[in-house]
Design a protein around this motif. Structure first.
Motif, PDB file in Angstrom:
ATOM      1  N   GLY A  56       9.701  15.084   1.934  1.00  0.00           N
ATOM      2  CA  GLY A  56       9.762  16.306   2.724  1.00  0.00           C
ATOM      3  C   GLY A  56       8.678  16.431   3.771  1.00  0.00           C
ATOM      4  O   GLY A  56       8.944  16.775   4.917  1.00  0.00           O
ATOM      5  N   CYS A  57       7.417  16.151   3.379  1.00  0.00           N
ATOM      6  CA  CYS A  57       6.307  16.404   4.302  1.00  0.00           C
ATOM      7  C   CYS A  57       5.543  15.157   4.727  1.00  0.00           C
ATOM      8  O   CYS A  57       4.714  15.227   5.626  1.00  0.00           O
ATOM      9  CB  CYS A  57       5.343  17.425   3.694  1.00  0.00           C
ATOM     10  SG  CYS A  57       4.596  16.897   2.146  1.00  0.00           S
ATOM     11  N   GLY A  58       5.778  14.032   4.075  1.00  0.00           N
ATOM     12  CA  GLY A  58       5.123  12.787   4.469  1.00  0.00           C
ATOM     13  C   GLY A  58       3.714  12.605   3.936  1.00  0.00           C
ATOM     14  O   GLY A  58       3.011  11.692   4.353  1.00  0.00           O
ATOM     15  N   LEU A  59       3.265  13.455   3.014  1.00  0.00           N
ATOM     16  CA  LEU A  59       1.937  13.307   2.417  1.00  0.00           C
ATOM     17  C   LEU A  59       2.006  12.431   1.176  1.00  0.00           C
ATOM     18  O   LEU A  59       3.031  12.390   0.488  1.00  0.00           O
ATOM     19  CB  LEU A  59       1.372  14.679   2.038  1.00  0.00           C
ATOM     20  CG  LEU A  59       1.099  15.652   3.183  1.00  0.00           C
ATOM     21  CD1 LEU A  59       0.570  16.970   2.632  1.00  0.00           C
ATOM     22  CD2 LEU A  59       0.134  15.068   4.194  1.00  0.00           C
ATOM     23  N   TYR A  60       0.897  11.746   0.884  1.00  0.00           N
ATOM     24  CA  TYR A  60       0.841  10.957  -0.346  1.00  0.00           C
ATOM     25  C   TYR A  60       0.787  11.895  -1.546  1.00  0.00           C
ATOM     26  O   TYR A  60       0.074  12.907  -1.529  1.00  0.00           O
ATOM     27  CB  TYR A  60      -0.385  10.039  -0.358  1.00  0.00           C
ATOM     28  CG  TYR A  60      -0.162   8.775   0.433  1.00  0.00           C
ATOM     29  CD1 TYR A  60       0.623   7.749  -0.091  1.00  0.00           C
ATOM     30  CD2 TYR A  60      -0.713   8.610   1.692  1.00  0.00           C
ATOM     31  CE1 TYR A  60       0.846   6.589   0.638  1.00  0.00           C
ATOM     32  CE2 TYR A  60      -0.496   7.456   2.421  1.00  0.00           C
ATOM     33  CZ  TYR A  60       0.287   6.457   1.890  1.00  0.00           C
ATOM     34  OH  TYR A  60       0.507   5.323   2.605  1.00  0.00           O
ATOM     35  N   VAL A  61       1.548  11.566  -2.564  1.00  0.00           N
ATOM     36  CA  VAL A  61       1.594  12.339  -3.796  1.00  0.00           C
ATOM     37  C   VAL A  61       1.578  11.376  -4.979  1.00  0.00           C
ATOM     38  O   VAL A  61       1.813  10.178  -4.820  1.00  0.00           O
ATOM     39  CB  VAL A  61       2.856  13.238  -3.873  1.00  0.00           C
ATOM     40  CG1 VAL A  61       2.811  14.331  -2.825  1.00  0.00           C
ATOM     41  CG2 VAL A  61       4.124  12.427  -3.751  1.00  0.00           C
ATOM     42  N   ILE A  62       1.309  11.919  -6.155  1.00  0.00           N
ATOM     43  CA  ILE A  62       1.344  11.141  -7.396  1.00  0.00           C
ATOM     44  C   ILE A  62       2.540  11.616  -8.196  1.00  0.00           C
ATOM     45  O   ILE A  62       2.660  12.810  -8.490  1.00  0.00           O
ATOM     46  CB  ILE A  62       0.043  11.328  -8.208  1.00  0.00           C
ATOM     47  CG1 ILE A  62      -1.146  10.799  -7.404  1.00  0.00           C
ATOM     48  CG2 ILE A  62       0.153  10.630  -9.564  1.00  0.00           C
ATOM     49  CD1 ILE A  62      -2.495  11.095  -8.032  1.00  0.00           C
ATOM     50  N   GLU A  63       3.420  10.689  -8.534  1.00  0.00           N
ATOM     51  CA  GLU A  63       4.579  11.015  -9.369  1.00  0.00           C
ATOM     52  C   GLU A  63       4.289  10.571 -10.784  1.00  0.00           C
ATOM     53  O   GLU A  63       3.861   9.444 -11.016  1.00  0.00           O
ATOM     54  CB  GLU A  63       5.837  10.296  -8.867  1.00  0.00           C
ATOM     55  CG  GLU A  63       6.381  10.848  -7.592  1.00  0.00           C
ATOM     56  CD  GLU A  63       7.688  10.179  -7.176  1.00  0.00           C
ATOM     57  OE1 GLU A  63       8.158   9.254  -7.873  1.00  0.00           O
ATOM     58  OE2 GLU A  63       8.233  10.578  -6.141  1.00  0.00           O
ATOM     59  N   ASP A  64       4.509  11.470 -11.722  1.00  0.00           N
ATOM     60  CA  ASP A  64       4.373  11.147 -13.144  1.00  0.00           C
ATOM     61  C   ASP A  64       5.761  10.777 -13.641  1.00  0.00           C
ATOM     62  O   ASP A  64       6.638  11.623 -13.757  1.00  0.00           O
ATOM     63  CB  ASP A  64       3.828  12.341 -13.911  1.00  0.00           C
ATOM     64  CG  ASP A  64       3.567  12.033 -15.375  1.00  0.00           C
ATOM     65  OD1 ASP A  64       3.848  10.899 -15.814  1.00  0.00           O
ATOM     66  OD2 ASP A  64       3.071  12.925 -16.076  1.00  0.00           O
ATOM     67  N   ARG A  65       5.971   9.513 -13.922  1.00  0.00           N
ATOM     68  CA  ARG A  65       7.287   9.039 -14.351  1.00  0.00           C
ATOM     69  C   ARG A  65       7.324   8.745 -15.845  1.00  0.00           C
ATOM     70  O   ARG A  65       8.184   8.020 -16.317  1.00  0.00           O
ATOM     71  CB  ARG A  65       7.671   7.793 -13.555  1.00  0.00           C
ATOM     72  CG  ARG A  65       7.821   8.096 -12.079  1.00  0.00           C
ATOM     73  CD  ARG A  65       8.248   6.891 -11.311  1.00  0.00           C
ATOM     74  NE  ARG A  65       8.456   7.221  -9.901  1.00  0.00           N
ATOM     75  CZ  ARG A  65       8.775   6.339  -8.987  1.00  0.00           C
ATOM     76  NH1 ARG A  65       8.913   5.063  -9.321  1.00  0.00           N
ATOM     77  NH2 ARG A  65       8.948   6.715  -7.742  1.00  0.00           N
ATOM     78  N   GLU A  66       6.373   9.313 -16.584  1.00  0.00           N
ATOM     79  CA  GLU A  66       6.314   9.075 -18.031  1.00  0.00           C
ATOM     80  C   GLU A  66       7.458   9.784 -18.755  1.00  0.00           C
ATOM     81  O   GLU A  66       8.103   9.212 -19.604  1.00  0.00           O
ATOM     82  CB  GLU A  66       4.967   9.538 -18.581  1.00  0.00           C
ATOM     83  CG  GLU A  66       4.728   9.130 -20.001  1.00  0.00           C
ATOM     84  CD  GLU A  66       3.336   9.491 -20.464  1.00  0.00           C
ATOM     85  OE1 GLU A  66       2.879   8.839 -21.401  1.00  0.00           O
ATOM     86  OE2 GLU A  66       2.710  10.406 -19.912  1.00  0.00           O
ATOM     87  N   THR A  67       7.708  11.024 -18.434  1.00  0.00           N
ATOM     88  CA  THR A  67       8.811  11.768 -19.062  1.00  0.00           C
ATOM     89  C   THR A  67       9.658  12.383 -17.950  1.00  0.00           C
ATOM     90  O   THR A  67      10.453  11.705 -17.348  1.00  0.00           O
ATOM     91  CB  THR A  67       8.284  12.845 -20.033  1.00  0.00           C
ATOM     92  OG1 THR A  67       7.353  13.666 -19.333  1.00  0.00           O
ATOM     93  CG2 THR A  67       7.624  12.230 -21.246  1.00  0.00           C
TER      94      THR A  67
END
Length: 171
Positions: free
Chosen positions: A33-44
Motif C-alpha cells: 500500500g505505502c511502499g515502506l519496509y515492514v516486518i511480517e510475522d508468518r509464525e501463525t
C-alpha cells in the motif's frame, strides 16, 4: 511494475538483516500500500509491524494512538526474535521492547533500531555464585544421594545455609 512487487520508497535499515535473519519466521518486506519496509510475522496469523523498536516515551505514544503492539522476545540461542502478542495495555511492561502495528500512510511510532539485551555472562565461564563451605557441600551431597524412602523420615535441619543477607533452608 512488471513483476507485481512494489519498490520500496525508503532505504532498508542495515540493522534489519541482523534482527530478522533467514532462519527467522519473521520476514522483512515492502508494504504493497505505502511502499515502506515492514516486518511480517508468518509464525501463525500473518501480522504486519513497523520495524522501529517501541520503548520508553515511544511506548506511551503508541498506547495513546491506540496502535497494536507486540512484544519482542530475543532468543540468543537461535539468534533471532519472536513476537508475542499483548492485549491493549495488558501485558505491557515499561522495560519491554515492542513493535507497533503497521497502518498504511501513517507515520511510524519509532524508527529506533532494536538492540539485543546484554548477556549477563559469557558462555563457558563459571557462575561464581554463593561460596559454600565443605560442610554445606557434604550435607547437600548426602541429602541429594539419599533414597526417597529414607529422605521422607529425615528431620529437617535447623541450621540455615547461605551467604551474606541471603538465608536459605535446605528443605
Amino acid at each position: 511494475m512488471s513483476d507485481g512487487k512494489r519498490r520500496a520508497s525508503e532505504r532498508k535499515p542495515s540493522w534489519l538483516r541482523a534482527f530478522v535473519p533467514k532462519s527467522s519466521p519473521l520476514v522483512v518486506t515492502v508494504c504493497e500500500g505505502c511502499g515502506l519496509y515492514v516486518i511480517e510475522d508468518r509464525e501463525t496469523v500473518w501480522d504486519v509491524w513497523d520495524y522501529g523498536c517501541v520503548e520508553g516515551d515511544d511506548l506511551t505514544v503508541a498506547i495513546i494512538l491506540g496502535r497494536p503492539l507486540t512484544r519482542v522476545v530475543w532468543l540468543p540461542s537461535v539468534g533471532h526474535p519472536l513476537l508475542r502478542s499483548v492485549s491493549g495495555c495488558a501485558g505491557i511492561r515499561p522495560d519491554g521492547q515492542y513493535l507497533a502495528g503497521h497502518t498504511c500512510h501513517l507515520a511510524r511510532v519509532s524508527v529506533k533500531p532494536f538492540t539485543p539485551p546484554k548477556r549477563e555472562r559469557s558462555p563457558g565461564k563459571p557462575w561464581g555464585g554463593p561460596k559454600l563451605s565443605k560442610q554445606e557441600i557434604a550435607e547437600f551431597k548426602r541429602i541429594w544421594n539419599m533414597p526417597y524412602s529414607q529422605l521422607k523420615h529425615e528431620k529437617t535441619p535447623t541450621n540455615k545455609v547461605g551467604q551474606g543477607d541471603e538465608i536459605q533452608a535446605l528443605f
